[in-house]
Each structure stands twice: as structure tokens, then as C-alpha cells.
Write a protein that holds these residues in place. Structure first.
Motif, PDB file in Angstrom:
ATOM      1  N   TYR A 243       0.563   9.203   5.744  1.00 39.84           N
ATOM      2  CA  TYR A 243       1.645   9.398   4.883  1.00 39.84           C
ATOM      3  C   TYR A 243       1.446   8.479   3.582  1.00 39.84           C
ATOM      4  O   TYR A 243       0.787   7.516   3.738  1.00 39.84           O
ATOM      5  CB  TYR A 243       2.882   8.566   5.378  1.00 39.84           C
ATOM      6  CG  TYR A 243       3.874   9.770   6.218  1.00 39.84           C
ATOM      7  CD1 TYR A 243       3.558  10.140   7.383  1.00 39.84           C
ATOM      8  CD2 TYR A 243       5.081  10.034   5.802  1.00 39.84           C
ATOM      9  CE1 TYR A 243       4.285  10.876   8.300  1.00 39.84           C
ATOM     10  CE2 TYR A 243       5.929  10.877   6.376  1.00 39.84           C
ATOM     11  CZ  TYR A 243       5.535  11.386   7.655  1.00 39.84           C
ATOM     12  OH  TYR A 243       6.372  12.028   8.435  1.00 39.84           O
ATOM     13  N   ASN A 244       1.666   9.329   2.641  1.00 41.30           N
ATOM     14  CA  ASN A 244       1.541   8.620   1.042  1.00 41.30           C
ATOM     15  C   ASN A 244       2.756   8.708   0.537  1.00 41.30           C
ATOM     16  O   ASN A 244       3.610   9.917   0.160  1.00 41.30           O
ATOM     17  CB  ASN A 244       0.468   9.518   0.381  1.00 41.30           C
ATOM     18  CG  ASN A 244       0.239   8.833  -1.068  1.00 41.30           C
ATOM     19  OD1 ASN A 244       0.977   9.113  -1.859  1.00 41.30           O
ATOM     20  ND2 ASN A 244      -0.638   8.012  -1.084  1.00 41.30           N
TER      21      ASN A 244
ATOM     22  N   HIS B  80       0.980  -1.134  -0.256  1.00 40.92           N
ATOM     23  CA  HIS B  80       0.020   0.133  -0.264  1.00 40.92           C
ATOM     24  C   HIS B  80       0.812   1.301   0.045  1.00 40.92           C
ATOM     25  O   HIS B  80       1.891   1.114   0.479  1.00 40.92           O
ATOM     26  CB  HIS B  80      -1.018  -0.096   1.194  1.00 40.92           C
ATOM     27  CG  HIS B  80      -2.038  -1.030   1.247  1.00 40.92           C
ATOM     28  ND1 HIS B  80      -2.753  -1.370   2.322  1.00 40.92           N
ATOM     29  CD2 HIS B  80      -2.716  -1.838   0.207  1.00 40.92           C
ATOM     30  CE1 HIS B  80      -3.683  -2.267   1.904  1.00 40.92           C
ATOM     31  NE2 HIS B  80      -3.369  -2.408   0.617  1.00 40.92           N
ATOM     32  N   ASP B  81       0.199   2.403  -0.545  1.00 41.20           N
ATOM     33  CA  ASP B  81       0.874   3.722  -0.764  1.00 41.20           C
ATOM     34  C   ASP B  81       0.693   4.806   0.343  1.00 41.20           C
ATOM     35  O   ASP B  81       1.519   5.471   0.652  1.00 41.20           O
ATOM     36  CB  ASP B  81       0.520   4.163  -1.863  1.00 41.20           C
ATOM     37  CG  ASP B  81       1.015   3.647  -3.239  1.00 41.20           C
ATOM     38  OD1 ASP B  81       0.204   3.387  -4.148  1.00 41.20           O
ATOM     39  OD2 ASP B  81       2.183   3.212  -3.101  1.00 41.20           O
ATOM     40  N   THR B  82      -0.445   4.159   1.132  1.00 43.26           N
ATOM     41  CA  THR B  82      -0.720   5.150   2.228  1.00 43.26           C
ATOM     42  C   THR B  82      -0.961   4.508   3.505  1.00 43.26           C
ATOM     43  O   THR B  82      -1.270   3.400   3.921  1.00 43.26           O
ATOM     44  CB  THR B  82      -2.164   5.944   2.043  1.00 43.26           C
ATOM     45  OG1 THR B  82      -2.176   6.470   0.683  1.00 43.26           O
ATOM     46  CG2 THR B  82      -2.583   6.929   3.094  1.00 43.26           C
ATOM     47  N   MET B  83      -0.212   5.286   4.604  1.00 44.40           N
ATOM     48  CA  MET B  83      -0.357   4.708   5.951  1.00 44.40           C
ATOM     49  C   MET B  83      -0.820   5.635   6.935  1.00 44.40           C
ATOM     50  O   MET B  83      -0.714   6.725   6.660  1.00 44.40           O
ATOM     51  CB  MET B  83       1.068   4.179   6.485  1.00 44.40           C
ATOM     52  CG  MET B  83       1.532   2.909   5.469  1.00 44.40           C
ATOM     53  SD  MET B  83       3.109   2.127   5.904  1.00 44.40           S
ATOM     54  CE  MET B  83       2.647   1.281   7.489  1.00 44.40           C
ATOM     55  N   TYR B  84      -1.404   5.211   8.152  1.00 44.56           N
ATOM     56  CA  TYR B  84      -1.975   5.949   9.108  1.00 44.56           C
ATOM     57  C   TYR B  84      -1.499   5.787  10.497  1.00 44.56           C
ATOM     58  O   TYR B  84      -1.349   4.787  10.764  1.00 44.56           O
ATOM     59  CB  TYR B  84      -3.385   6.133   8.862  1.00 44.56           C
ATOM     60  CG  TYR B  84      -4.256   6.296   7.570  1.00 44.56           C
ATOM     61  CD1 TYR B  84      -4.257   5.274   6.668  1.00 44.56           C
ATOM     62  CD2 TYR B  84      -4.522   7.430   7.495  1.00 44.56           C
ATOM     63  CE1 TYR B  84      -4.798   5.560   5.498  1.00 44.56           C
ATOM     64  CE2 TYR B  84      -5.260   7.730   5.894  1.00 44.56           C
ATOM     65  CZ  TYR B  84      -5.194   6.704   5.336  1.00 44.56           C
ATOM     66  OH  TYR B  84      -6.139   7.010   3.925  1.00 44.56           O
ATOM     67  N   TRP B  85      -1.679   6.681  11.408  1.00 43.30           N
ATOM     68  CA  TRP B  85      -1.584   6.662  12.800  1.00 43.30           C
ATOM     69  C   TRP B  85      -2.960   6.998  13.366  1.00 43.30           C
ATOM     70  O   TRP B  85      -3.334   8.212  13.128  1.00 43.30           O
ATOM     71  CB  TRP B  85      -0.161   7.277  13.541  1.00 43.30           C
ATOM     72  CG  TRP B  85       0.867   6.412  13.306  1.00 43.30           C
ATOM     73  CD1 TRP B  85       2.147   6.659  12.673  1.00 43.30           C
ATOM     74  CD2 TRP B  85       1.007   5.156  14.169  1.00 43.30           C
ATOM     75  NE1 TRP B  85       2.948   5.426  13.110  1.00 43.30           N
ATOM     76  CE2 TRP B  85       2.474   4.501  13.738  1.00 43.30           C
ATOM     77  CE3 TRP B  85       0.440   4.583  14.992  1.00 43.30           C
ATOM     78  CZ2 TRP B  85       3.080   3.466  14.189  1.00 43.30           C
ATOM     79  CZ3 TRP B  85       1.020   3.097  15.443  1.00 43.30           C
ATOM     80  CH2 TRP B  85       2.218   2.692  15.007  1.00 43.30           C
TER      81      TRP B  85
ATOM     82  N   LYS C 123       7.793   9.081  11.601  1.00 46.28           N
ATOM     83  CA  LYS C 123       8.780   8.839  10.345  1.00 46.28           C
ATOM     84  C   LYS C 123       8.628   7.573   9.463  1.00 46.28           C
ATOM     85  O   LYS C 123       8.283   6.818   9.872  1.00 46.28           O
ATOM     86  CB  LYS C 123      10.333   8.436  11.166  1.00 46.28           C
ATOM     87  CG  LYS C 123      10.755   9.924  11.872  1.00 46.28           C
ATOM     88  CD  LYS C 123      12.134   9.622  12.429  1.00 46.28           C
ATOM     89  CE  LYS C 123      12.805  10.931  12.974  1.00 46.28           C
ATOM     90  NZ  LYS C 123      11.786  11.882  13.681  1.00 46.28           N
ATOM     91  N   SER C 124       8.906   7.875   8.197  1.00 48.06           N
ATOM     92  CA  SER C 124       8.598   7.033   7.139  1.00 48.06           C
ATOM     93  C   SER C 124       9.691   6.600   6.256  1.00 48.06           C
ATOM     94  O   SER C 124      10.173   7.482   5.333  1.00 48.06           O
ATOM     95  CB  SER C 124       7.547   7.106   6.344  1.00 48.06           C
ATOM     96  OG  SER C 124       6.919   6.296   5.331  1.00 48.06           O
ATOM     97  N   PRO C 125      10.737   5.655   6.741  1.00 45.50           N
ATOM     98  CA  PRO C 125      11.789   5.443   6.084  1.00 45.50           C
ATOM     99  C   PRO C 125      11.677   4.818   4.471  1.00 45.50           C
ATOM    100  O   PRO C 125      12.523   4.996   3.613  1.00 45.50           O
ATOM    101  CB  PRO C 125      12.667   4.376   6.962  1.00 45.50           C
ATOM    102  CG  PRO C 125      11.475   3.813   7.617  1.00 45.50           C
ATOM    103  CD  PRO C 125      10.406   4.819   7.923  1.00 45.50           C
ATOM    104  N   ASP C 126      10.462   4.122   4.355  1.00 40.82           N
ATOM    105  CA  ASP C 126       9.901   3.765   3.166  1.00 40.82           C
ATOM    106  C   ASP C 126       8.686   3.721   3.063  1.00 40.82           C
ATOM    107  O   ASP C 126       8.011   3.688   4.239  1.00 40.82           O
ATOM    108  CB  ASP C 126      10.678   2.410   2.657  1.00 40.82           C
ATOM    109  CG  ASP C 126      10.756   1.395   3.729  1.00 40.82           C
ATOM    110  OD1 ASP C 126      11.733   0.930   4.223  1.00 40.82           O
ATOM    111  OD2 ASP C 126       9.404   0.840   4.040  1.00 40.82           O
ATOM    112  N   LYS C 127       7.906   3.274   1.992  1.00 44.35           N
ATOM    113  CA  LYS C 127       6.403   3.305   1.961  1.00 44.35           C
ATOM    114  C   LYS C 127       5.825   2.043   2.615  1.00 44.35           C
ATOM    115  O   LYS C 127       4.599   1.883   2.971  1.00 44.35           O
ATOM    116  CB  LYS C 127       5.891   3.368   0.578  1.00 44.35           C
ATOM    117  CG  LYS C 127       5.968   2.176  -0.162  1.00 44.35           C
ATOM    118  CD  LYS C 127       5.435   2.440  -1.529  1.00 44.35           C
ATOM    119  CE  LYS C 127       4.987   1.158  -2.465  1.00 44.35           C
ATOM    120  NZ  LYS C 127       4.105   1.353  -3.468  1.00 44.35           N
TER     121      LYS C 127
END
Lengths: 113, 110
Positions: free
Chosen positions: A49-50, A29-34, A67-71
Motif C-alpha cells: 500500500y502507498n 513512511h508512505d509505503t507498507m507491505y505484507w 485494510k489501511s485505515p491511514d498511512k
């Protein structure tokens, strides 16, 4: 095969400490959430994050830094923990496209003493 | 202000009774609407979405634009339906992020 995983599952720490919660998804997936779920079960979005880019940043204290080191990964770092930070934190992801089905992780129960 | 309301914190019914979990929203435009469910010790998962007009595990939800409601219904509750249910509208334009209601705990007693 776990789709969205979070570590740790439980976190007990003292006020003033700094801690991190990790999230990984293997769904491509391309999008992540908290999200934060408080003691009354209210579920509130914190960040999104997308493709490693921050797209949603709700009114959250700046002690919280995603922090998003990668998708495939979206980690949550919390500085100077306070009692009010005690909650269950959920990570989620969703694919790009019209569907808004989000896939949730199992949650991390944070207890600040 | 955009808001989603689930007026009942707890809904307790007996097995075989009909169930209706209420959801009202106040959003500009016509949002998409979803119901998510969280069973005990499991993760939150999608139950159904209004655009699919589907019935999942016997549950249906009809979007009533006049009343701005999206109530979740099941004619005969089962014990395994006991869970936390969240209504979640999604704006069609602008910032696209689900907003969850406060949730309703459904307790189905034997």
C-alpha cells in the motif's frame, strides 16, 4: 521506540476461523507491505500500500484482505483460515524516495490447527 | 522469468574462515541489489545495497553483471554473523518491489 510493530506476536487458531493481524509504523513512511514466510523460510510479498492505496496485490487467495485505515497502519484480515495459511507474516514499511530500504516488523507466527 | 537464486540453504563454517554466500539473479535490465539479514529472534533488516559499495560488519558484495551474481563475502567469519541471509533484487522500472531469495542460513561454529 518500536518503528514497525505487529500484533499479535503469536496466533493459534482453528481452521475456518477469521482472524486479523495489525501493523503500525511510526516512521512516517508512505509505503507498507505484507510478506509471508513459509516453513522453508521463503519470503514472499503479498500486498503493498502507498498512502492507503493498494499498489501491489500478488496472487493471494481473496480470503486475505488488507485494510489501511491511514498511512501508518496496514492490517491483514484472513477469512476461513486453512492449514496452509500457517506461516510467519511480516509487515514492512519504507519511505518515499530512491532508497528501497524496508523496515520490518517482528513478525506474527500464525498456526492454524 | 525473473528469478533470484540462493543455492545454499545452509552454510556452516568455523570462526575465522572466509565466507561467501551466493546469489544469482535473472532479471531484465539492471536491477538494484540488496542483502537483508535476520539474526535469531530479531527482525529482518537491511545489511547492504550494491549502489552504496559499502562494507557493513565486514561484509561486502560485488555486483557481477556478466555472471548476474551478487555474492556476499566476508574474509573472517565471526560467531555473531550466524543468521539467515536473503538476497533481494529490485527492478528499476515497472512494479518496484523487492523479491527475496529463499535465504541461506549461515552457521559460524567456534
Amino acid at each position: 521506540d518500536t518503528a514497525v510493530s505487529q500484533t499479535p506476536k503469536y496466533l493459534v487458531t482453528q481452521m475456518g476461523n477469521d482472524k486479523s493481524i495489525k501493523c503500525e509504523q511510526n516512521l512516517g513512511h508512505d509505503t507498507m507491505y505484507w510478506y509471508k514466510q513459509d516453513s522453508k523460510k521463503f519470503l514472499k510479498i503479498m500486498f503493498s500500500y502507498n498512502n492507503k492505496e493498494l499498489i501491489i496485490n500478488e496472487t493471494v487467495p481473496n480470503r486475505f484482505s488488507p485494510k489501511s485505515p491511514d498511512k501508518a497502519h496496514l492490517n491483514l484480515h484472513i477469512n476461513s483460515l486453512e492449514l496452509g495459511d500457517s506461516a510467519v507474516y511480516f509487515c514492512a514499511s519504507r519511505p518515499t524516495g530512491a532508497s528501497y530500504e524496508q523496515y520490518f516488523g517482528p513478525g506474527t507466527r500464525l498456526t492454524v490447527t | 522469468a525473473q528469478r533470484v537464486t540462493q543455492p545454499e540453504k545452509l552454510l556452516s563454517v568455523f570462526k575465522g574462515a572466509p565466507v561467501e554466500l551466493k546469489c544469482n539473479y535473472s532479471y531484465s535490465g539492471s536491477p538494484e541489489l540488496f542483502w537483508y539479514v535476520q539474526y535469531s529472534r530479531q527482525r529482518l533488516q537491511l545489511l547492504l545495497r550494491h549502489i552504496s559499495r559499502e562494507s557493513i560488519k565486514g561484509f561486502t558484495a560485488d555486483l557481477n553483471k556478466g555472471e548476474t551474481s551478487f555474492h556476499l563475502k566476508k574474509p573472517f567469519a565471526q560467531e555473531e554473523d550466524s543468521a539467515m541471509y536473503y538476497c533481494a533484487p529490485l527492478k528499476r522500472t515497472g512494479r518496484r518491489a523487492l523479491t527475496f531469495g529463499s535465504g541461506t542460513r549461515l552457521q559460524v561454529q567456534p
